[in-house]
Design a protein around this motif. Sequence first.
Motif, PDB file in Angstrom:
ATOM      1  N   LEU A  55       0.834  -1.196   0.000  1.00  0.00           N
ATOM      2  CA  LEU A  55       0.000   0.000   0.000  1.00  0.00           C
ATOM      3  C   LEU A  55       0.869   1.246   0.000  1.00  0.00           C
ATOM      4  O   LEU A  55       2.023   1.210   0.461  1.00  0.00           O
ATOM      5  N   PRO A  56       0.361   2.375  -0.510  1.00  0.00           N
ATOM      6  CA  PRO A  56       1.120   3.632  -0.434  1.00  0.00           C
ATOM      7  C   PRO A  56       1.461   3.968   1.010  1.00  0.00           C
ATOM      8  O   PRO A  56       0.683   3.675   1.927  1.00  0.00           O
ATOM      9  N   PRO A  57       2.622   4.576   1.266  1.00  0.00           N
ATOM     10  CA  PRO A  57       3.049   4.841   2.651  1.00  0.00           C
ATOM     11  C   PRO A  57       2.040   5.615   3.481  1.00  0.00           C
ATOM     12  O   PRO A  57       1.919   5.371   4.672  1.00  0.00           O
ATOM     13  N   ALA A  58       1.333   6.565   2.879  1.00  0.00           N
ATOM     14  CA  ALA A  58       0.399   7.386   3.644  1.00  0.00           C
ATOM     15  C   ALA A  58      -1.046   6.922   3.515  1.00  0.00           C
ATOM     16  O   ALA A  58      -1.958   7.624   3.943  1.00  0.00           O
ATOM     17  N   ALA A  59      -1.267   5.752   2.954  1.00  0.00           N
ATOM     18  CA  ALA A  59      -2.637   5.266   2.783  1.00  0.00           C
ATOM     19  C   ALA A  59      -3.291   5.041   4.142  1.00  0.00           C
ATOM     20  O   ALA A  59      -2.675   4.502   5.066  1.00  0.00           O
ATOM     21  N   GLU A  60      -4.548   5.446   4.258  1.00  0.00           N
ATOM     22  CA  GLU A  60      -5.258   5.272   5.519  1.00  0.00           C
ATOM     23  C   GLU A  60      -5.345   3.800   5.902  1.00  0.00           C
ATOM     24  O   GLU A  60      -5.237   3.447   7.080  1.00  0.00           O
TER      25      GLU A  60
END
Length: 484
Positions: A55-60
């Motif tokens: 997942l993207p690093p800042a994904a919730e």
Amino acid sequence: MSSPPTTAPTHNSDSPTRFWNQTAARTHLFDAFSVMLPEGEAFVMDAVTEAAQHLPPAAELRLECARFVKEEEAHQRAHRLYNARLEQQGHGVAAMEARIAHDLGSIKTRLSADQRLCLAAAFEHVTATISAVALRSERVLTATPNAQTRLWRWHCAEEMAHLGVTVELMAARDLSYGARVGWFLVASAVMLGDVLRHMRTFYRHDVATGRLSPSRFWASSLASAVQALPDLWSAGLGWASYLLPRRWSMAKAASAPITVRELRPADIPALMALEHACWTAEQAAQASDLLDRMRRHPGHCLGAFCPRTGKALASLFMKPTSIHAMSQARTWRDCVEGNPAGTTAGPGNALFGISLSSIDPAAVKAIFGYFWPHALKGGWRHIFLGSPIPGLANWLQRHPQGNAQAYVRQQRRGLPLDPQLRYYHGKGFRHIEAVLPDYFPHAGSLDHGVLLRGQVPGARWAPLWRRVSLRHIQSMQRWLSSLP
């Protein structure tokens, strides 16, 4: 996250035949589950942690995964104490835990990461189903306050609260319904077998030590089962709900619809926040780059936004191109800025995806769904995109004689070995046009990129779509999904 009870669980010692959950069978049921939990929680945590890395690093959702793991670690610690007390009472729990650890260790080595995630989600669903029934009915979990009931009510409440994490992860991985249901049935059978085996061990120990009379055990068990028939029915329905098509996407469906529209200059602040959440400083586009794309390619720059906060969830920037131009490109910059020196593009019916940034898989689906009718109406037949291959560096460490060309052809069960190529394969980008060194800065890919091509579904009927209004194409979208 609430704190676990700190009192060590003990059986009620007022009478040699008294059990903390009122009857022997009900007590053995929860004790049997506790035996499975420390190693089972470790398996689930590993599966979730591995899936979250994609997942993207800042994904919730990635943040939710971190909270999930912390809660499961607390459950694991509490049940290790619980099981240690059962071992002290002579139930032979250590041997049961060792067998479970051995079995799960074998599973880890034989299954892929996605298969382990399916198993983890199945374990979570079964546990949450039982938790819901236990919290609702005193016929399953007694309301009498003691160390065990406090522990179980805390654990059950948290299991129900974080069930959606594994569901969302499976949706993000775009796992098939067949795989999910198949592993769910396997997990259910394994859990049932282990619980019955543990209950039998507890029963035999209690009978051998004179704590339990067989006749009284079976009489009380039958009476409890009859009384709990409504709860058994409810548990059965909860278990079967996993078999419903698209069960895993219910959490997404319950959320507010995502807003998809063409991008405009006023969106730049939200888009820059999205860029920095998805890419490194070297990879992220500048605000001037985004503005230039909107100016040069109107109608091909789309964004998906949260309707409540206006937060950018995904963006897609495209440009018209041709198959010939793509065959001449050697870097991402070639694809974006035009044709390499000395080449001509000629007329084309293709698009190149300059960038796709996202912190929400549902937002990507929403963008593709929005653009599909426009692509059909515009006569676009092919979509190209450049993909990193993040598994390349690690693969080459294990296969020093290999190369990028060989790696991208590697498959597992008919799908690309590389996780990013496997993701795009599921989105319809299944034709590899070229493997390009120095395509785009990406450490895991050793700066390599793969130029992929997908066909717009239904594009072969282009003469028809030119004569149909966009509004009518949009109204036929569900029917169009069945076209090749």
